[in-house]
Design a protein around this motif. Structure first.
Motif, mmCIF file in Angstrom:
data_model
loop_
_atom_site.group_PDB
_atom_site.id
_atom_site.type_symbol
_atom_site.label_atom_id
_atom_site.label_comp_id
_atom_site.label_asym_id
_atom_site.label_seq_id
_atom_site.Cartn_x
_atom_site.Cartn_y
_atom_site.Cartn_z
ATOM 1 N N SER A 68 0.827 -1.208 0.000
ATOM 2 C CA SER A 68 0.000 0.000 0.000
ATOM 3 C C SER A 68 0.859 1.254 0.000
ATOM 4 O O SER A 68 2.053 1.223 0.298
ATOM 5 C CB SER A 68 -0.927 -0.002 1.216
ATOM 6 N N HIS B 160 -1.110 4.708 4.312
ATOM 7 C CA HIS B 160 -2.448 4.149 4.132
ATOM 8 C C HIS B 160 -2.611 2.867 4.920
ATOM 9 O O HIS B 160 -1.681 2.071 5.044
ATOM 10 C CB HIS B 160 -2.723 3.874 2.653
ATOM 11 N N ASN B 161 -3.828 2.628 5.474
ATOM 12 C CA ASN B 161 -4.049 1.474 6.323
ATOM 13 C C ASN B 161 -5.100 0.507 5.772
ATOM 14 O O ASN B 161 -5.439 -0.484 6.417
ATOM 15 C CB ASN B 161 -4.463 1.924 7.738
ATOM 16 N N THR B 162 -5.616 0.784 4.602
ATOM 17 C CA THR B 162 -6.709 -0.023 4.050
ATOM 18 C C THR B 162 -6.357 -0.433 2.626
ATOM 19 O O THR B 162 -5.850 0.390 1.853
ATOM 20 C CB THR B 162 -8.011 0.809 4.034
ATOM 21 N N TYR C 20 -8.828 -4.089 6.405
ATOM 22 C CA TYR C 20 -8.517 -2.971 7.296
ATOM 23 C C TYR C 20 -8.118 -3.586 8.626
ATOM 24 O O TYR C 20 -8.827 -4.448 9.152
ATOM 25 C CB TYR C 20 -9.728 -2.054 7.440
ATOM 26 N N ARG C 21 -6.989 -3.149 9.153
ATOM 27 C CA ARG C 21 -6.492 -3.680 10.424
ATOM 28 C C ARG C 21 -6.414 -5.202 10.402
ATOM 29 O O ARG C 21 -6.818 -5.879 11.352
ATOM 30 C CB ARG C 21 -7.359 -3.223 11.602
ATOM 31 N N GLU C 22 -5.936 -5.714 9.295
ATOM 32 C CA GLU C 22 -5.669 -7.134 9.100
ATOM 33 C C GLU C 22 -6.921 -8.009 9.069
ATOM 34 O O GLU C 22 -6.812 -9.244 9.121
ATOM 35 C CB GLU C 22 -4.684 -7.659 10.165
ATOM 36 N N GLN D 258 -4.085 -9.331 5.131
ATOM 37 C CA GLN D 258 -3.374 -8.060 5.261
ATOM 38 C C GLN D 258 -2.364 -8.233 6.384
ATOM 39 O O GLN D 258 -2.668 -8.837 7.420
ATOM 40 C CB GLN D 258 -4.316 -6.904 5.570
ATOM 41 N N ASN E 13 2.228 -4.447 8.272
ATOM 42 C CA ASN E 13 2.740 -3.265 7.555
ATOM 43 C C ASN E 13 1.735 -2.778 6.492
ATOM 44 O O ASN E 13 2.069 -1.929 5.675
ATOM 45 C CB ASN E 13 4.092 -3.573 6.900
ATOM 46 N N TYR E 14 0.522 -3.319 6.522
ATOM 47 C CA TYR E 14 -0.601 -2.949 5.651
ATOM 48 C C TYR E 14 -0.500 -3.506 4.232
ATOM 49 O O TYR E 14 -1.423 -3.284 3.440
ATOM 50 C CB TYR E 14 -0.844 -1.437 5.620
ATOM 51 N N SER F 114 -0.726 -6.514 1.424
ATOM 52 C CA SER F 114 -1.829 -7.471 1.322
ATOM 53 C C SER F 114 -1.554 -8.513 0.251
ATOM 54 O O SER F 114 -0.738 -8.298 -0.659
ATOM 55 C CB SER F 114 -3.113 -6.707 0.975
ATOM 56 N N SER G 251 -5.126 1.324 -2.329
ATOM 57 C CA SER G 251 -4.928 1.633 -0.909
ATOM 58 C C SER G 251 -5.599 2.956 -0.575
ATOM 59 O O SER G 251 -5.786 3.828 -1.440
ATOM 60 C CB SER G 251 -3.451 1.637 -0.532
#
Lengths: 113, 114
Positions: B25, B29-31, B50-52, B68, B71-72, B74, B93
């Motif tokens: 990502s 970015h986290n998603t 999102y958040r694994e 995921q 480290n975000y 995937s 992302s």
């Protein structure tokens, strides 16, 4: 479910304005987006508009939103040959937590010299 | 700022095989969302992480799965490949807290199933 419709093809002369149209069905759409895809490439985010706005301008790009008719358009001023690509309209609804986008099938813009 | 990257660029598999596609990502970015784009079509949403954890899924069968990492980044896994799985797979992302929810796409992985 949600649906997004676009016309398939548009041809314009270099220097003219291009207008790409899109209709959508989800009345709860919160944001609407325009993406550009060149051959063999991923999608490039061009611009987006929040559903409570009716117009947004960003350099050569103007987005118009008619929420009542669920109609979105992208106007490209002074169209150049480098603007030739596929343009996708996408909407993000408000239902659910996932920020998934629903895309149209894309409009192939051809800019003629 | 590093953009979204995907690997591999191209992949050829035969029917019944399994495949893993990877996505890194954009910085901050986290998603991560995955989309399938068949030839001549717009991208179709597969799922989002999102958040694994999976945070929404489109109309795809369970043989499409994902992960995921902390480290975000995937992965998209597809088991028991079918001919119709041939497509461009796009990773996007975004930042979950971002009001606009803008999704930034990678260049994609072109999967061909023979």
């Amino acid at each position: 479910g949600e649906d997004v419709e676009q016309s398939l093809f548009l041809s314009v002369r270099e220097g003219d304005s291009s207008v790409i149209n899109c209709t959508y069905t989800d009345s709860s759409s919160t944001y609407l987006y325009w993406y550009k895809q060149e051959p063999g490439a991923g999608l490039q985010l061009l611009t987006y508009i929040f559903s409570n706005m009716d117009m947004k301008q960003d350099q050569r790009l103007t987005v118009l939103l008619n929420k009542k008719d669920k109609h979105l358009s992208l106007r490209i001023a002074d169209t150049q040959t480098g603007d030739s690509a596929i343009y996708f309209c996408a909407e993000k609804g408000s239902s659910g937590s996932a920020r998934q986008l629903t895309f149209g099938s894309g409009t192939q813009l051809t800019v003629l010299p | 700022e590093t953009g979204v990257t995907q690997s591999p660029t191209h992949l050829i598999k035969t029917r019944g095989q399994q495949v893993t596609l990877r996505c890194s990502s954009q910085s901050g970015h986290n998603t991560v969302s995955w989309y399938q784009q068949a030839l001549g079509q717009g991208p179709q949403f597969i799922f989002q992480y999102y958040r694994e954890e999976e945070n929404g899924r489109g109309n795809f069968p369970p043989r499409f799965s994902g992960l995921q990492f902390p480290n975000y980044s995937s992965e998209l896994n597809v088991n028991a490949l079918e001919l119709d799985d041939s497509a461009l797979y796009l990773c996007a992302s975004s930042l979950m807290a971002s009001g606009g929810g803008e999704q930034f796409f990678g260049p994609g992985t072109r999967l061909t199933v023979l």
